[in-house]
Write an enzyme that holds these catalytic residues in place. Structure first.
Site, PDB file in Angstrom:
ATOM      1  N   PRO A  86      54.103  46.111  38.050  1.00 22.43           N
ATOM      2  CA  PRO A  86      53.947  47.304  38.885  1.00 22.43           C
ATOM      3  C   PRO A  86      52.944  48.292  38.288  1.00 22.43           C
ATOM      4  CG  PRO A  86      56.245  47.035  38.176  1.00 22.43           C
ATOM      5  CD  PRO A  86      55.464  45.949  37.530  1.00 22.43           C
ATOM      6  N   GLU A 113      62.914  43.083  31.963  1.00 18.81           N
ATOM      7  CA  GLU A 113      62.412  44.461  31.853  1.00 18.81           C
ATOM      8  C   GLU A 113      60.885  44.535  31.756  1.00 18.81           C
ATOM      9  OE1 GLU A 113      62.999  48.038  32.482  1.00 18.81           O
ATOM     10  OE2 GLU A 113      64.617  46.595  32.785  1.00 18.81           O
ATOM     11  N   ARG A 150      43.567  31.735  51.290  1.00 19.83           N
ATOM     12  CA  ARG A 150      43.043  31.705  52.667  1.00 19.83           C
ATOM     13  C   ARG A 150      41.580  32.137  52.741  1.00 19.83           C
ATOM     14  NH1 ARG A 150      43.178  36.371  55.364  1.00 19.83           N
ATOM     15  NH2 ARG A 150      43.643  35.577  57.440  1.00 19.83           N
ATOM     16  N   ASP A 164      39.976  39.858  60.235  1.00 18.22           N
ATOM     17  CA  ASP A 164      41.235  40.321  59.646  1.00 18.22           C
ATOM     18  C   ASP A 164      41.315  41.836  59.566  1.00 18.22           C
ATOM     19  OD1 ASP A 164      42.150  37.829  59.040  1.00 18.22           O
ATOM     20  OD2 ASP A 164      41.574  37.893  56.920  1.00 18.22           O
TER      21      ASP A 164
HETATM   22  N1  ADE Z   1      56.594  42.732  39.051  1.00 21.70           N
HETATM   23  C1  ADE Z   1      57.575  43.599  39.362  1.00 21.70           C
HETATM   24  N2  ADE Z   1      57.193  44.423  40.341  1.00 21.70           N
HETATM   25  C2  ADE Z   1      55.918  44.073  40.682  1.00 21.70           C
HETATM   26  C3  ADE Z   1      54.976  44.555  41.618  1.00 21.70           C
HETATM   27  N3  ADE Z   1      55.227  45.577  42.432  1.00 21.70           N
HETATM   28  N4  ADE Z   1      53.781  43.945  41.677  1.00 21.70           N
HETATM   29  C4  ADE Z   1      53.481  42.912  40.839  1.00 21.70           C
HETATM   30  N5  ADE Z   1      54.327  42.424  39.944  1.00 21.70           N
HETATM   31  C5  ADE Z   1      55.543  42.993  39.845  1.00 21.70           C
END
Ligand code: ADE
Length: 238
Positions: A86, A113, A150, A164
């Protein structure tokens, strides 16, 4: 192109690789897709790949040894190692295009984690698929693989992705197929008129209408043509 996925849960990818367009791309040899179990690299006698964080705190952290050994065994000079987290850059269509130009993508999936920070020294970029936290990077790796595959030459026709959403900075126009009238919901006349110019203008206008309503942020950063400005004025005055 080749995509290698490094994961602790290879079974998640079975359905993904064996279905629809992705399956065809692999069978045609347009994409070489391999899924590697990072646990097979552990040197721990109990097969552990994670451990408690130094300093305390919740959850387990992926250890350097199995992950870095898996990266070293998989990468070549032409590889780009992408960590799914994230904390990475958020995926966009323009990034999917960029990723589709590489010879070899290695998608590194975390779980628990997170990764030991030192693993980042072995990574070329970090990618996120959105501002939310998943239990692991596997679903994110599938999202990125799908968006990239793709776009690989020969997987779908060029026209299919030129239209697209996002390719021209707008959301895609609406599509209709038979029947012409479904419970009183009718297909716009212009699409049956056979007038190609009018169909193009209708589609552009509907793209603009949808983008303005759902993603006005996309319009703010976009250079408009004279026709687009005119169509937006029409929409505002309807
Ligand atoms: N791993 C955990 N959350 C994630 C996300 N939002 N994007 C990519 N990998 C992740």
């Amino acid at each position: 192109m080749k995509i290698s996925v490094l994961t602790l849960f290879p079974e998640i990818f079975t359905g993904f690789q064996e279905t629809s367009i992705i399956k065809k791309a692999i069978l045609k040899g347009l994409v070489d897709y391999e899924v590697i179990d990072m646990r097979s690299f552990t040197e721990d006698k109990h097969n552990r790949v994670d451990d408690y964080p130094y300093g305390g705190g919740a959850g387990l952290v992926l250890m350097c040894q199995p992950v870095i050994d898996a990266i070293k065994a998989t990468r070549t000079e032409s590889s780009v190692v992408v960590m799914l987290t994230p904390q990475g850059r958020t995926l966009k269509q323009s990034i999917a295009y960029e990723l589709s130009t590489y010879d070899h993508l290695i998608l590194l999936c975390g779980h628990y984690e997170g990764f030991d920070e030192r693993i980042r020294h072995y990574v070329d970029m970090e990618m996120s698929i959105g501002d939310y936290v998943l239990t692991g990077g596997e679903t994110a790796a599938m999202v990125i693989s799908d968006a990239v595959i793709r776009l690989v030459d020969g997987v779908i026709t060029k026209e299919s992705h030129e239209d697209d959403s996002f390719s021209n900075g707008l959301l895609e126009y609406p599509h209709y197929t038979r029947p012409r009238d479904y419970e009183g919901l009718v297909v716009p006349d212009v699409l049956i008129s056979g007038h190609h110019e009018n169909v193009r203008t209708f589609r552009l206008k509907e793209s603009l209408r949808k983008t303005k309503r759902v993603r006005p942020d996309l319009l703010e950063s976009r250079e408009m043509t004279d026709l687009e400005i005119k169509l937006l004025h029409e929409i505002e005055n309807e």
